[in-house]
Design an enzyme around this catalytic site. Structure first.
Site, PDB file in Angstrom:
ATOM      1  N   ARG A  31     -58.949 -63.816 -72.290  1.00 31.68           N
ATOM      2  CA  ARG A  31     -59.044 -62.166 -72.619  1.00 31.68           C
ATOM      3  C   ARG A  31     -60.506 -62.005 -73.420  1.00 31.68           C
ATOM      4  NH1 ARG A  31     -55.801 -59.414 -77.573  1.00 31.68           N
ATOM      5  NH2 ARG A  31     -57.531 -59.830 -79.011  1.00 31.68           N
ATOM      6  N   TYR A  43     -61.202 -54.010 -83.051  1.00 32.58           N
ATOM      7  CA  TYR A  43     -60.031 -54.921 -82.859  1.00 32.58           C
ATOM      8  C   TYR A  43     -60.350 -56.059 -82.111  1.00 32.58           C
ATOM      9  CZ  TYR A  43     -56.345 -57.185 -80.627  1.00 32.58           C
ATOM     10  OH  TYR A  43     -55.288 -58.466 -80.145  1.00 32.58           O
ATOM     11  N   ASP A  68     -57.635 -56.277 -73.760  1.00 33.78           N
ATOM     12  CA  ASP A  68     -56.609 -55.537 -74.581  1.00 33.78           C
ATOM     13  C   ASP A  68     -57.209 -54.199 -75.158  1.00 33.78           C
ATOM     14  OD1 ASP A  68     -54.550 -54.614 -76.650  1.00 33.78           O
ATOM     15  OD2 ASP A  68     -54.393 -56.617 -77.538  1.00 33.78           O
ATOM     16  N   HIS A 120     -55.500 -51.873 -76.930  1.00 41.24           N
ATOM     17  CA  HIS A 120     -54.509 -51.801 -78.087  1.00 41.24           C
ATOM     18  C   HIS A 120     -54.310 -50.420 -78.532  1.00 41.24           C
ATOM     19  CE1 HIS A 120     -53.892 -53.858 -82.258  1.00 41.24           C
ATOM     20  NE2 HIS A 120     -53.798 -54.990 -81.291  1.00 41.24           N
ATOM     21  N   GLU A 138     -54.409 -54.613 -71.153  1.00 43.20           N
ATOM     22  CA  GLU A 138     -53.072 -54.398 -71.986  1.00 43.20           C
ATOM     23  C   GLU A 138     -53.128 -53.212 -73.063  1.00 43.20           C
ATOM     24  OE1 GLU A 138     -53.040 -57.953 -74.443  1.00 43.20           O
ATOM     25  OE2 GLU A 138     -51.663 -57.095 -76.036  1.00 43.20           O
ATOM     26  N   GLU A 148     -46.008 -55.854 -76.732  1.00 41.60           N
ATOM     27  CA  GLU A 148     -45.789 -56.712 -77.858  1.00 41.60           C
ATOM     28  C   GLU A 148     -45.270 -55.933 -79.058  1.00 41.60           C
ATOM     29  OE1 GLU A 148     -50.108 -57.511 -78.418  1.00 41.60           O
ATOM     30  OE2 GLU A 148     -50.161 -56.181 -80.025  1.00 41.60           O
ATOM     31  N   ARG A 202     -44.909 -57.928 -72.330  1.00 39.78           N
ATOM     32  CA  ARG A 202     -45.178 -58.735 -73.315  1.00 39.78           C
ATOM     33  C   ARG A 202     -44.548 -59.328 -74.463  1.00 39.78           C
ATOM     34  NH1 ARG A 202     -49.396 -60.872 -74.806  1.00 39.78           N
ATOM     35  NH2 ARG A 202     -50.260 -59.671 -76.320  1.00 39.78           N
ATOM     36  N   GLU A 227     -49.697 -66.036 -73.668  1.00 40.66           N
ATOM     37  CA  GLU A 227     -50.960 -65.745 -74.829  1.00 40.66           C
ATOM     38  C   GLU A 227     -51.184 -67.038 -75.899  1.00 40.66           C
ATOM     39  OE1 GLU A 227     -50.680 -62.358 -77.279  1.00 40.66           O
ATOM     40  OE2 GLU A 227     -53.055 -62.336 -77.970  1.00 40.66           O
ATOM     41  N   TRP A 246     -54.157 -48.067 -84.483  1.00 46.44           N
ATOM     42  CA  TRP A 246     -55.120 -49.301 -84.473  1.00 46.44           C
ATOM     43  C   TRP A 246     -54.940 -50.333 -83.459  1.00 46.44           C
ATOM     44  CZ3 TRP A 246     -53.710 -54.393 -85.571  1.00 46.44           C
ATOM     45  CH2 TRP A 246     -54.562 -55.272 -85.577  1.00 46.44           C
TER      46      TRP A 246
HETATM   47  O1  KDG Z   1     -50.165 -58.082 -85.779  1.00 50.23           O
HETATM   48  C1  KDG Z   1     -50.594 -57.743 -84.753  1.00 50.23           C
HETATM   49  C2  KDG Z   1     -51.300 -58.642 -83.717  1.00 50.23           C
HETATM   50  O2  KDG Z   1     -50.035 -59.214 -83.238  1.00 50.23           O
HETATM   51  C3  KDG Z   1     -51.651 -57.787 -82.544  1.00 50.23           C
HETATM   52  O3  KDG Z   1     -53.053 -57.062 -83.147  1.00 50.23           O
HETATM   53  C4  KDG Z   1     -52.278 -58.766 -81.379  1.00 50.23           C
HETATM   54  O4  KDG Z   1     -52.604 -57.313 -79.850  1.00 50.23           O
HETATM   55  C5  KDG Z   1     -52.652 -58.444 -80.248  1.00 50.23           C
HETATM   56  C6  KDG Z   1     -52.423 -59.585 -79.023  1.00 50.23           C
HETATM   57  O5  KDG Z   1     -52.566 -58.878 -77.723  1.00 50.23           O
HETATM   58  O6  KDG Z   1     -52.395 -60.543 -79.482  1.00 50.23           O
HETATM   59 MG    MG Z   2     -52.255 -56.929 -77.862  1.00 50.07          MG
END
Ligand code: KDG
Ligand code: MG
Length: 403
Positions: free
Chosen positions: A147, A159, A210, A212, A236, A262, A283, A339, A403
């Site tokens: 990634r 991030y 990601d 996010h 992602e 996730e 995920r 992951e 975020w």
């Molecule tokens: O607690 C938040 C994290 O688990 C997250 O930000 C991690 O996005 C994430 C990832 O893809 O591992």
């Molecule tokens: Mg993620």
């Protein structure tokens, strides 16, 4: 067999982890991960005040009945706190059941479907050049999938980028940190990042990214389209997924594969995404989606629609989650990838485990149960420290953003 006691152990060997330990009258014990990043003590309280009293005296082998009791029996269904607490109980009970059988957990799920678990690493840099170097370093380590995240010109904190050369750890305290965000700057930067990474790494390495949850559906469609020449394994969390319909718009615009889930905690969060084939990878993982029992429901639904698993494996889930997830991954027929954001040595030392990493692949062990324990004496040396995930604000006017 009866459950005689259950205890919650909270420790912070570099970051907070919450672990549930269940004890039985026959001396067998099992553990489960109950870590919910930034909201840890809410799960501790849910377990101690509401769940543990209901467990005492029950037969630990009745995993399904206990799962239904805690889910339907609470009247208040779903939600990350409830489902993380249920997951911890479920994981500990599967650990006990497998120990009773004298088998590694994957054998109880249906046995081995693959020789090892393809994992993806996190490569992050402050700029494109640093990220390219990190991708190449992880390729050297044997990873087949990587990634890539990078700092964005004009943004202070982004991030996935540590900025200080240390391991990336977003949770800090004692109050939430603030990041700034500009979708325009991000969209301008990211296609060039992947052009550089793909050129450097060659065609064979799987690349992931990601977003996010920061884009609108149409922006995500544009990014996916612009990344198509670099053949990502997945993009992602392109947009927040509370509205599952939103993914239709993204799908209409791009063939870049999509991964989501996730922060989902039940099959209901992804039912439409899966049934309408709006995603390619789901995920959800053991700790936040109701344990092995419920993850299996999600994976089975996904298998009908050629959606594959890609279990969340950030370091904010403990090595107990990783152990259980690797048994799940070893069995699940529609496995995609796992992951692997490696825990520090300090974190790993608190959780003796038999899973291992070798040249980009992860392997669960063969000992009875899920193969992870907790060293309670060592854990006691690392007391809980409050820590929050950051919040995000738009750079130009301070509006609160995902975020
Ligand atoms: O607690 C938040 C994290 O688990 C997250 O930000 C991690 O996005 C994430 C990832 O893809 O591992
Ligand atoms: Mg993620």
């Amino acid at each position: 067999m009866k459950i005689t006691a259950a205890r919650v152990i909270v420790c912070c060997p570099g970051r907070n982890f919450v672990t549930l330990k269940i004890e039985t009258d026959e001396g067998l014990t099992g553990i489960g991960d109950a870590t919910l990043n930034g909201r840890e003590l809410s799960v501790v309280s849910y377990l101690e005040e509401h769940v543990i009293p209901c467990l005492i005296g029950r037969d630990p082998q009745q995993i399904e009945d206990i799962w239904q009791y805690l889910y339907k029996g609470a009247y208040w269904r779903r939600g990350p706190v409830t489902m993380t607490a249920i997951a911890a109980v479920d994981t500990a009970l599967w650990d006990i059941k497998a120990k009773i059988a004298g088998q590694p957990l994957y054998q109880l799920l249906g046995g081995r479907s693959r020789t090892g678990i393809m994992s993806y690493a996190h490569a992050t840099g402050r700029d494109t050049a640093e990220t390219v170097d990190e991708v190449l370093r992880h390729k050297e380590m044997g990873y087949l999938a990587i990634r890539a995240q990078s700092g964005i010109p004009g943004l202070n904190k982004v991030y996935g980028v540590s900025g200080n050369g240390r391991m990336y750890e977003p949770a800090d305290g004692p109050l939430p940190g603030e990041h700034d965000w500009s979708t325009e700057k991000y969209l301008r930067h990211t296609p060039g990042l992947f052009q550089a990474v793909r050129e450097a790494v060659g065609p064979d390495t799987h690349l992931l990214h990601d977003a996010h949850h920061r884009l609108t559906p149409i922006e995500a469609g544009r990014l996916g389209k612009e990344l198509e020449p670099f053949h990502l394994f997945w993009l992602e969390d392109p947009t927040p997924a509370e509205n599952q319909e939103a993914f239709k718009l993204i799908r209409h615009h791009t063939t870049t594969p999509l991964a989501v889930g996730e922060i989902f905690n039940t099959v209901w969060d992804c039912k439409d995404l899966i049934e309408q084939q709006l995603i390619d990878y789901i995920r959800t993982t053991v700790t936040h989606a109701g344990g092995i029992t419920h993850l299996r429901v999600i994976a089975n639904l996904a298998s009908l629609y050629q959606v594959r698993t890609g279990c969340h494996g950030a370091t904010d889930m403990s090595p107990v989650c990783m152990g259980a997830a690797l048994h799940f991954d070893t069995w699940v027929p529609n496995f995609g990838i796992q992951e692997h954001m490696a825990h520090s040595e300090e974190m790993l030392s608190v959780f003796p485990h038999d899973w291992r990493f070798e040249k980009g692949m992860l392997y669960c062990g063969e000992s009875p149960g899920h193969g992870v324990d907790i060293d309670e004496k060592l854990a006691a040396k690392y007391p809980y420290q409050r820590a929050y995930l950051p919040v995000n604000r738009l750079q130009h006017d301070g509006t609160l953003w995902s975020w």
